[in-house]
Design a protein around this motif. Structure first.
Motif, PDB file in Angstrom:
ATOM      1  N   GLU A 197       0.634  -1.373   0.321  1.00  0.00           N
ATOM      2  CA  GLU A 197       0.069  -0.161   0.254  1.00  0.00           C
ATOM      3  C   GLU A 197       1.223   1.074   0.073  1.00  0.00           C
ATOM      4  N   GLY A 198      -0.319   2.660  -0.298  1.00  0.00           N
ATOM      5  CA  GLY A 198       1.299   3.575  -0.337  1.00  0.00           C
ATOM      6  C   GLY A 198       0.658   4.980   0.839  1.00  0.00           C
ATOM      7  N   SER A 199       0.137   3.793   2.034  1.00  0.00           N
ATOM      8  CA  SER A 199      -0.589   4.351   3.250  1.00  0.00           C
ATOM      9  C   SER A 199       0.555   5.108   3.945  1.00  0.00           C
ATOM     10  N   ILE A 200       2.085   4.694   3.708  1.00  0.00           N
ATOM     11  CA  ILE A 200       2.459   5.863   4.685  1.00  0.00           C
ATOM     12  C   ILE A 200       3.932   6.004   3.498  1.00  0.00           C
ATOM     13  N   ALA A 201       4.989   6.335   3.915  1.00  0.00           N
ATOM     14  CA  ALA A 201       6.030   7.330   3.063  1.00  0.00           C
ATOM     15  C   ALA A 201       7.289   5.724   2.944  1.00  0.00           C
ATOM     16  N   PRO A 202       7.459   6.005   2.044  1.00  0.00           N
ATOM     17  CA  PRO A 202       8.427   5.370   1.316  1.00  0.00           C
ATOM     18  C   PRO A 202       9.941   5.501   2.458  1.00  0.00           C
ATOM     19  N   PRO A 203      10.235   4.011   3.394  1.00  0.00           N
ATOM     20  CA  PRO A 203      11.789   4.577   3.592  1.00  0.00           C
ATOM     21  C   PRO A 203      12.820   4.311   2.627  1.00  0.00           C
ATOM     22  N   VAL A 204      13.899   5.360   3.515  1.00  0.00           N
ATOM     23  CA  VAL A 204      14.722   5.626   1.901  1.00  0.00           C
ATOM     24  C   VAL A 204      15.228   3.818   1.452  1.00  0.00           C
ATOM     25  N   LEU A 205      15.811   4.234   0.056  1.00  0.00           N
ATOM     26  CA  LEU A 205      16.003   3.056  -0.513  1.00  0.00           C
ATOM     27  C   LEU A 205      15.338   2.299  -1.140  1.00  0.00           C
ATOM     28  N   ALA A 206      13.966   2.899  -0.562  1.00  0.00           N
ATOM     29  CA  ALA A 206      13.051   1.981  -0.944  1.00  0.00           C
ATOM     30  C   ALA A 206      12.577   1.346  -2.065  1.00  0.00           C
ATOM     31  N   TYR A 207      12.309  -0.032  -3.163  1.00  0.00           N
ATOM     32  CA  TYR A 207      11.861   0.554  -4.833  1.00  0.00           C
ATOM     33  C   TYR A 207      10.384   0.569  -4.693  1.00  0.00           C
ATOM     34  N   VAL A 208      10.726   2.039  -5.378  1.00  0.00           N
ATOM     35  CA  VAL A 208       9.014   2.971  -6.619  1.00  0.00           C
ATOM     36  C   VAL A 208       9.533   2.988  -7.732  1.00  0.00           C
ATOM     37  N   THR A 209       8.001   3.288  -8.299  1.00  0.00           N
ATOM     38  CA  THR A 209       7.947   2.863  -9.604  1.00  0.00           C
ATOM     39  C   THR A 209       6.797   3.705 -10.251  1.00  0.00           C
ATOM     40  N   HIS A 210       6.675   4.063 -10.714  1.00  0.00           N
ATOM     41  CA  HIS A 210       5.441   4.898 -11.117  1.00  0.00           C
ATOM     42  C   HIS A 210       4.750   3.640 -12.091  1.00  0.00           C
ATOM     43  N   PHE A 211       4.778   2.410 -11.975  1.00  0.00           N
ATOM     44  CA  PHE A 211       3.813   1.418 -12.799  1.00  0.00           C
ATOM     45  C   PHE A 211       3.872   0.290 -11.755  1.00  0.00           C
ATOM     46  N   PRO A 212       3.240  -1.175 -11.655  1.00  0.00           N
ATOM     47  CA  PRO A 212       2.382  -1.584 -10.835  1.00  0.00           C
ATOM     48  C   PRO A 212       4.165  -3.135 -11.152  1.00  0.00           C
ATOM     49  N   ARG A 213       3.963  -3.542 -10.068  1.00  0.00           N
ATOM     50  CA  ARG A 213       5.174  -4.894  -9.661  1.00  0.00           C
ATOM     51  C   ARG A 213       4.359  -6.207  -9.844  1.00  0.00           C
ATOM     52  N   LEU A 214       4.897  -7.168  -9.785  1.00  0.00           N
ATOM     53  CA  LEU A 214       4.835  -8.333  -9.386  1.00  0.00           C
ATOM     54  C   LEU A 214       5.898  -9.174  -9.422  1.00  0.00           C
ATOM     55  N   SER A 215       6.093  -9.836  -8.247  1.00  0.00           N
ATOM     56  CA  SER A 215       6.948 -10.687  -7.904  1.00  0.00           C
ATOM     57  C   SER A 215       6.365 -12.336  -7.232  1.00  0.00           C
ATOM     58  N   ILE A 216       6.835 -13.331  -7.691  1.00  0.00           N
ATOM     59  CA  ILE A 216       6.751 -14.412  -7.280  1.00  0.00           C
ATOM     60  C   ILE A 216       8.745 -15.491  -7.037  1.00  0.00           C
ATOM     61  N   PRO A 217       8.355 -15.068  -5.990  1.00  0.00           N
ATOM     62  CA  PRO A 217       9.919 -15.939  -5.509  1.00  0.00           C
ATOM     63  C   PRO A 217       9.936 -17.676  -6.224  1.00  0.00           C
ATOM     64  N   LEU A 218      10.470 -18.088  -6.609  1.00  0.00           N
ATOM     65  CA  LEU A 218      10.620 -19.385  -7.586  1.00  0.00           C
ATOM     66  C   LEU A 218      11.435 -20.746  -6.308  1.00  0.00           C
ATOM     67  N   GLU A 219      12.527 -19.414  -5.170  1.00  0.00           N
ATOM     68  CA  GLU A 219      13.019 -20.320  -4.848  1.00  0.00           C
ATOM     69  C   GLU A 219      13.400 -19.549  -3.317  1.00  0.00           C
ATOM     70  N   GLY A 220      13.394 -20.103  -2.190  1.00  0.00           N
ATOM     71  CA  GLY A 220      13.683 -18.620  -0.946  1.00  0.00           C
ATOM     72  C   GLY A 220      12.955 -18.602  -0.386  1.00  0.00           C
ATOM     73  N   CYS A 221      12.763 -17.740   0.307  1.00  0.00           N
ATOM     74  CA  CYS A 221      11.689 -16.241   0.974  1.00  0.00           C
ATOM     75  C   CYS A 221      12.366 -15.530   0.759  1.00  0.00           C
ATOM     76  N   HIS A 222      11.683 -14.504  -0.296  1.00  0.00           N
ATOM     77  CA  HIS A 222      11.717 -13.336  -0.863  1.00  0.00           C
ATOM     78  C   HIS A 222      11.209 -12.391   0.323  1.00  0.00           C
ATOM     79  N   LYS A 223      11.858 -12.381   1.501  1.00  0.00           N
ATOM     80  CA  LYS A 223      11.866 -11.391   2.684  1.00  0.00           C
ATOM     81  C   LYS A 223      11.838  -9.994   2.133  1.00  0.00           C
ATOM     82  N   MET A 224      10.826  -9.017   2.529  1.00  0.00           N
ATOM     83  CA  MET A 224      10.593  -7.771   2.443  1.00  0.00           C
ATOM     84  C   MET A 224      10.059  -7.250   3.021  1.00  0.00           C
ATOM     85  N   GLU A 225       9.743  -5.344   3.165  1.00  0.00           N
ATOM     86  CA  GLU A 225       9.180  -3.899   3.838  1.00  0.00           C
ATOM     87  C   GLU A 225       8.179  -4.048   2.636  1.00  0.00           C
ATOM     88  N   ILE A 226       7.133  -3.761   3.523  1.00  0.00           N
ATOM     89  CA  ILE A 226       5.451  -3.367   2.466  1.00  0.00           C
ATOM     90  C   ILE A 226       4.896  -2.589   4.015  1.00  0.00           C
TER      91      ILE A 226
END
Length: 290
Positions: free
Chosen positions: A31-60
Motif C-alpha cells: 500500500e501507499g499508506s505511509i511514506a517509503p523508507p530511503v532506498l525502498a523500490y518505487v516506480t510509477h508502474f505496478p510490479r509483481l514478484s514471485i519467489p521461485l526458490e527461498g524466501c523473498h523477505k521484504m518490507e511493505i
C-alpha cells in the motif's frame, strides 16, 4: 544466440515450470499508506514478484504501518504504481519480477546467493509495445482488487491468470519488433524508473548496459528528444510531486527518497521543472484540497 534471446528463453522456461507445478496460495498487496523508507523500490508502474526458490523477505506498507512479509514459492507480492517495497537481500532467493510499464512489460530473474545485501545481476527481458486486451484487463482487475482491499480467492486466480498471459506474450513472436535503438531507449528508461532513488548517473547506467556513456546520450537525444540528465530529473521530480501531495514528510525526506542528497539542488531542479518551489507546490495542492 544473442544474450537478449537467451534471457527471454531462460525466463520463459522458469515461468512455465512455475505455472506447471505451482498454484498460488497467497498474494500480498503493498500500500501507499505511509511514506517509503530511503532506498525502498518505487516506480510509477505496478510490479509483481514471485519467489521461485527461498524466501523473498521484504518490507511493505499495510494498514497504515510498516509490515515485514516473507513470500515463498506459491506466494506473490503485488506493488501498485507509486507504492513501495524494500526487499531484504540477506538470504538466498530466486525471484521473478514483472514491471508493467506503459510501453513494455519488463521481466527480471534474480538468483541471489545471499552473500551480500545487494542482489546479484539479473537476467532481463521485455515484451515491447502495447499490451493485448486480455493482459491489460487482467492487470486492471488486479489493481482494482488491490485498491478495494478485497478478500477471497479472486486475487489468486487473477495473479495466476496474469502470469499465464505474460508467458503467452513471451512465447509469441512479435509481428513488428521495434528498432534496436527503440529497444535500447525503452530499456534505459525502464532502468531509470526502477532505480531513480539511487545515485545513478549516465556513466553508471552505461556501465550497467555495457554501453559507452556517449552512446547513452545519443540514444536519449535521438529517441527521447532530451538529455539523459533531463529525463532522470523528470522521473525524480514527478515522484517528488506525488510525495508532496500524499505524505506529510519533510522536504529533506522527499529529496532523499527521490535520489537527491543536496536539498538546495533538489529545490532548484524542482522549481525549474514545476515553476514553483516544493513548498509552494505543497501549499497550492493543500489549498485545492480545502
Amino acid at each position: 544466440m544473442k544474450l537478449q534471446d537467451l534471457s527471454a528463453q531462460t525466463i520463459s522456461r522458469e515461468l512455465e515450470d512455475f505455472l506447471r507445478g505451482t498454484r498460488m496460495r497467497r498474494v500480498h498487496f503493498a500500500e501507499g499508506s505511509i511514506a517509503p523508507p530511503v532506498l525502498a523500490y518505487v516506480t510509477h508502474f505496478p510490479r509483481l514478484s514471485i519467489p521461485l526458490e527461498g524466501c523473498h523477505k521484504m518490507e511493505i506498507a499495510h494498514n497504515g504501518r510498516t509490515e515485514i512479509i516473507r513470500p515463498v514459492r506459491g506466494h506473490a507480492a503485488f506493488v501498485p504504481g507509486n507504492t513501495w517495497n524494500k526487499p531484504d537481500w540477506s538470504s538466498p532467493v530466486k525471484v521473478l519480477t514483472f514491471l508493467f510499464g506503459t510501453k513494455q512489460i519488463g521481466i527480471s530473474l534474480v538468483n541471489h546467493k545471499g552473500k551480500s545485501n545487494m542482489p546479484a545481476a539479473a537476467l532481463k527481458t521485455s515484451v515491447h509495445g502495447a499490451y493485448d486486451a486480455l493482459t491489460h484487463s487482467l492487470l486492471a482487475a488486479l489493481m482494482a482488487f488491490a485498491a478495494d482491499q478485497s478478500k477471497g480467492p479472486m486475487a489468486l486466480l487473477l495473479t495466476e491468470s496474469l502470469l499465464h498471459s505474460c508467458l503467452r506474450l513471451l512465447k509469441t513472436p512479435q509481428m513488428h519488433p521495434p528498432r534496436k535503438a527503440i529497444r535500447t531507449y525503452e530499456a534505459l528508461c525502464l532502468y531509470v524508473q526502477e532505480n531513480f532513488q539511487t545515485p545513478i548517473t549516465r556513466e553508471s547506467v552505461a556501465q550497467h548496459f555495457g554501453l559507452a556513456a556517449n552512446h547513452v546520450s545519443r540514444v536519449f537525444r535521438k529517441e527521447g528528444l532530451m538529455r539523459f540528465n533531463d529525463y532522470l530529473n523528470l522521473v525524480r521530480i514527478n515522484r517528488a510531486k506525488f510525495m508532496l501531495r500524499n505524505y506529510n514528510i519533510t522536504l529533506k525526506e522527499v529529496a532523499a527518497n527521490c535520489g537527491y542528497n543536496d536539498i538546495a539542488y533538489f529545490c532548484r531542479i524542482f522549481k525549474r521543472i514545476c515553476k514553483a518551489t516544493p513548498t509552494q507546490y505543497r501549499i497550492g495542492i493543500g489549498s485545492l484540497k480545502n
